[in-house]
Scaffold this motif. Structure first.
Motif, PDB file in Angstrom:
ATOM      1  N   ALA A 103       0.844  -1.205   0.000  1.00  8.21           N
ATOM      2  CA  ALA A 103       0.000   0.000   0.000  1.00  8.21           C
ATOM      3  C   ALA A 103       0.880   1.256   0.000  1.00  8.21           C
ATOM      4  CB  ALA A 103      -0.936  -0.005   1.204  1.00  8.21           C
ATOM      5  N   GLN A 104       1.949   1.231   0.781  1.00  6.52           N
ATOM      6  CA  GLN A 104       2.865   2.372   0.814  1.00  6.52           C
ATOM      7  C   GLN A 104       3.566   2.548  -0.533  1.00  6.52           C
ATOM      8  OE1 GLN A 104       5.354   1.370   4.150  1.00  6.52           O
ATOM      9  NE2 GLN A 104       3.909   2.210   5.649  1.00  6.52           N
ATOM     10  N   LYS A 105       3.926   1.446  -1.155  1.00  4.62           N
ATOM     11  CA  LYS A 105       4.567   1.498  -2.468  1.00  4.62           C
ATOM     12  C   LYS A 105       3.616   2.126  -3.485  1.00  4.62           C
ATOM     13  CE  LYS A 105       7.315  -1.629  -5.259  1.00  4.62           C
ATOM     14  NZ  LYS A 105       7.674  -3.032  -5.484  1.00  4.62           N
ATOM     15  N   TRP A 106       2.343   1.728  -3.452  1.00  3.62           N
ATOM     16  CA  TRP A 106       1.348   2.291  -4.361  1.00  3.62           C
ATOM     17  C   TRP A 106       1.202   3.797  -4.143  1.00  3.62           C
ATOM     18  CZ3 TRP A 106      -0.745   2.029  -8.760  1.00  3.62           C
ATOM     19  CH2 TRP A 106      -1.940   2.686  -9.055  1.00  3.62           C
ATOM     20  N   ASP A 107       1.152   4.227  -2.874  1.00  2.43           N
ATOM     21  CA  ASP A 107       1.071   5.663  -2.575  1.00  2.43           C
ATOM     22  C   ASP A 107       2.302   6.401  -3.098  1.00  2.43           C
ATOM     23  OD1 ASP A 107      -1.405   5.382  -1.367  1.00  2.43           O
ATOM     24  OD2 ASP A 107      -0.589   5.310   0.677  1.00  2.43           O
ATOM     25  N   ARG A 108       3.471   5.783  -2.925  1.00  2.00           N
ATOM     26  CA  ARG A 108       4.712   6.402  -3.412  1.00  2.00           C
ATOM     27  C   ARG A 108       4.697   6.505  -4.936  1.00  2.00           C
ATOM     28  NH1 ARG A 108       7.979   2.953  -1.462  1.00  2.00           N
ATOM     29  NH2 ARG A 108       8.563   1.869  -3.373  1.00  2.00           N
ATOM     30  N   TYR A 109       4.234   5.457  -5.601  1.00  2.00           N
ATOM     31  CA  TYR A 109       4.130   5.486  -7.059  1.00  2.00           C
ATOM     32  C   TYR A 109       3.184   6.581  -7.527  1.00  2.00           C
ATOM     33  CZ  TYR A 109       6.665   1.078  -7.903  1.00  2.00           C
ATOM     34  OH  TYR A 109       7.614   0.108  -8.012  1.00  2.00           O
ATOM     35  N   ARG A 110       2.057   6.748  -6.858  1.00  2.00           N
ATOM     36  CA  ARG A 110       1.105   7.800  -7.242  1.00  2.00           C
ATOM     37  C   ARG A 110       1.728   9.181  -7.067  1.00  2.00           C
ATOM     38  NH1 ARG A 110      -3.966   6.256  -3.975  1.00  2.00           N
ATOM     39  NH2 ARG A 110      -3.611   8.388  -3.361  1.00  2.00           N
TER      40      ARG A 110
END
Length: 197
Positions: A103-110
């Protein structure tokens, strides 16, 4: 009175006052659909395609990791009854940690995608602004409004400069695509008296 109400009242007052002032002083005006221009100029299309490819690659990576996590959860659920309480809790905790990391990776990607979009679009927007300014100067326009953000509800199509902005922009030499942020490492400073290699 809310800020939105104040802005709406101000826009309404300006919409009434500007035509009166324009007719009194013979001011010429136009408007541009900026979003449409950004999507239709070639540099904008190229930037959007580049961003979309990056987003698709990242989405594929996230989807693969989600599938692995889903499989790990199913395996844990199947084997839970055969595990000791301590092992089951440890594996469930590890799985939950991996889910949070994803989830943190997805937020970072966004966030990275939003930043990359700003970096790619900034020179295009600057160039569009320059094209609009040249058209306005050439045609003696006192004002050029952005169709959506200005509060413009209606404008006769004869005052829409969007097509002309797109044509004029596309006639310019193509912008060089900026290099990815990771490769923009600053060069190490060199002293003036350093020996040349």
């Amino acid at each position: 009175m809310s800020l939105r109400s104040i802005l709406a009242a101000t826009a309404a007052a300006l919409s009434l006052a500007l035509p009166l002032a324009a007719s009194a002083q013979n001011l010429k005006m136009g408007y541009v659909d900026y979003q449409r221009v950004l999507l239709e100029v070639q540099d904008g299309k190229d930037a959007k395609n580049r961003l979309q490819k990056t987003l698709d690659d990242r989405q594929k990576e996230i989807d693969q990791e989600q599938t692995k996590l889903r499989n790990a959860k199913e395996l844990l659920d199947k084997q839970a009854s055969a595990m000791s309480e301590e092992t089951r809790i440890q594996q469930a905790t590890d799985l939950q940690k991996r889910i949070m990391e994803l989830a943190q990776k997805w937020d970072r990607y966004r966030a990275e995608a939003a930043n990359e979009e700003r970096q790619l679009m900034a020179p295009i927007i600057d160039r569009i602004d320059g094209v609009i300014a040249k058209i306005a100067e050439r045609d003696g326009l006192a004002f050029v409004f952005e169709r959506r953000d200005s509060g413009l509800v209606y404008g006769q199509t004869q005052y829409d400069l969007s097509n002309e902005v797109i044509r004029s922009y596309n006639a310019l030499p193509k912008l060089q695509a900026p290099k990815p942020a990771a490769s923009k490492a600053p060069a190490a400073p060199v002293a003036k008296d350093a020996p040349k290699k």
